[in-house]
Design an enzyme around this catalytic site. Sequence first.
Site, PDB file in Angstrom:
ATOM      1  N   ALA A  14       0.809  -1.214   0.000  1.00  0.00           N
ATOM      2  CA  ALA A  14       0.000   0.000   0.000  1.00  0.00           C
ATOM      3  C   ALA A  14       0.843   1.266   0.000  1.00  0.00           C
ATOM      4  CB  ALA A  14      -0.934  -0.005   1.215  1.00  0.00           C
ATOM      5  N   GLN A  91       0.459  -6.249  -3.734  1.00  0.00           N
ATOM      6  CA  GLN A  91      -0.654  -6.506  -2.824  1.00  0.00           C
ATOM      7  C   GLN A  91      -1.824  -5.558  -3.103  1.00  0.00           C
ATOM      8  OE1 GLN A  91       2.267  -6.062   0.584  1.00  0.00           O
ATOM      9  NE2 GLN A  91       0.913  -7.585   1.484  1.00  0.00           N
ATOM     10  N   ASP A  94      -5.470  -1.343  -6.708  1.00  0.00           N
ATOM     11  CA  ASP A  94      -5.830  -0.069  -7.320  1.00  0.00           C
ATOM     12  C   ASP A  94      -5.538   0.028  -8.807  1.00  0.00           C
ATOM     13  OD1 ASP A  94      -2.994   0.430  -7.406  1.00  0.00           O
ATOM     14  OD2 ASP A  94      -3.095   1.282  -5.389  1.00  0.00           O
ATOM     15  N   HIS A 111      -3.915  -9.764  -4.540  1.00  0.00           N
ATOM     16  CA  HIS A 111      -5.223  -9.563  -3.921  1.00  0.00           C
ATOM     17  C   HIS A 111      -6.282  -9.131  -4.922  1.00  0.00           C
ATOM     18  CE1 HIS A 111      -2.778  -8.830  -0.002  1.00  0.00           C
ATOM     19  NE2 HIS A 111      -2.965 -10.115  -0.249  1.00  0.00           N
ATOM     20  N   CYS A 144     -25.022 -12.947 -11.826  1.00  0.00           N
ATOM     21  CA  CYS A 144     -24.571 -13.409 -13.137  1.00  0.00           C
ATOM     22  C   CYS A 144     -25.691 -14.120 -13.884  1.00  0.00           C
ATOM     23  CB  CYS A 144     -23.387 -14.351 -12.954  1.00  0.00           C
ATOM     24  SG  CYS A 144     -22.637 -14.915 -14.506  1.00  0.00           S
ATOM     25  N   CYS A 146     -25.439 -16.890 -15.102  1.00  0.00           N
ATOM     26  CA  CYS A 146     -25.413 -18.295 -14.698  1.00  0.00           C
ATOM     27  C   CYS A 146     -26.097 -18.511 -13.351  1.00  0.00           C
ATOM     28  CB  CYS A 146     -23.973 -18.811 -14.646  1.00  0.00           C
ATOM     29  SG  CYS A 146     -23.041 -18.299 -13.185  1.00  0.00           S
ATOM     30  N   SER A 184       5.675  -2.028   1.731  1.00  0.00           N
ATOM     31  CA  SER A 184       4.928  -3.101   2.392  1.00  0.00           C
ATOM     32  C   SER A 184       5.468  -3.314   3.798  1.00  0.00           C
ATOM     33  CB  SER A 184       5.018  -4.408   1.612  1.00  0.00           C
ATOM     34  OG  SER A 184       4.372  -5.461   2.316  1.00  0.00           O
ATOM     35  N   ASP A 226      10.571   7.711   1.848  1.00  0.00           N
ATOM     36  CA  ASP A 226       9.512   7.740   0.848  1.00  0.00           C
ATOM     37  C   ASP A 226      10.006   7.098  -0.445  1.00  0.00           C
ATOM     38  OD1 ASP A 226       7.712   9.018   2.496  1.00  0.00           O
ATOM     39  OD2 ASP A 226       8.257  11.028   1.810  1.00  0.00           O
ATOM     40  N   ILE A 227       9.161   6.285  -1.054  1.00  0.00           N
ATOM     41  CA  ILE A 227       9.564   5.519  -2.229  1.00  0.00           C
ATOM     42  C   ILE A 227       9.952   6.431  -3.391  1.00  0.00           C
ATOM     43  CG2 ILE A 227       8.729   3.896  -3.981  1.00  0.00           C
ATOM     44  CD1 ILE A 227       6.948   2.737  -1.655  1.00  0.00           C
TER      45      ILE A 227
END
Length: 239
Positions: A14, A91, A94, A111, A144, A146, A184, A226-227
């Site tokens: 995240a 993970q 978005d 996910h 659905c 189905c 993460s 910070d990335i």
Amino acid sequence: MLGAARAVTVFTGAGISTESGVPDYRSPGSPWRVHAPIAFKDYLAEPALRAEAWRRKFAMDDLYAGAVPNRGHRAVARWVEVGLARTIITQNIDGLHAAAGRAGDDIVELHGNGGHARCLGCGTRYELAPIRARFERDGALPQCRCGGIVKSASIAFGQSLDEATLRRAVAASLGCDLFVVLGSTLLVRPAARFPELAAGNGARLAIVNREATPLDAAADLVLHADIGDVLEPLNRLHF
């Protein structure tokens, strides 16, 4: 470290998306706590809880509807573009890695993806806009053709991860010589297993995260930063 690598696998959580305005899960006051996802077994069992799950999902979607890829996503996309990174394991639900220009074959979404829905029975894909329009007009739950239950394509609490997706993540973890963790906490399993697999197979491990993680002591490089601040100048240096 990056310049000496031949095959990089990137693992994102995240923290890579917070710069884009997508809230993380553990920060104080996180909207994910207000709009907590409904457990999978409850979603299956109760139509009223399915309705509440859709209400919460649409509320969260509205919070980051304008999110676009940030410096971290763009830097990682560049690694794939030049052939340095082969796989992005994420993970996140978005879709921002794909929006940064990467093809689906490069990305392993552990996910799932919150940008569409699927039938839990036959797997048919459904777009969210018509589902939301009917839900907000008359409260109708998607079903659905189905007869199966339709759910957001993200993985709910208590829902099993897709086996094919897990196999791809394992292969990417074992097939790299540098495994880079970005944003993460490495607290969620089985996701946290993949950097362990890579390191156990001889890959170097680098972690960039604002907070400490359980694998910091085992990593070859740890940066609590910070990335975007780390990756943007790094890419300028190498590319």
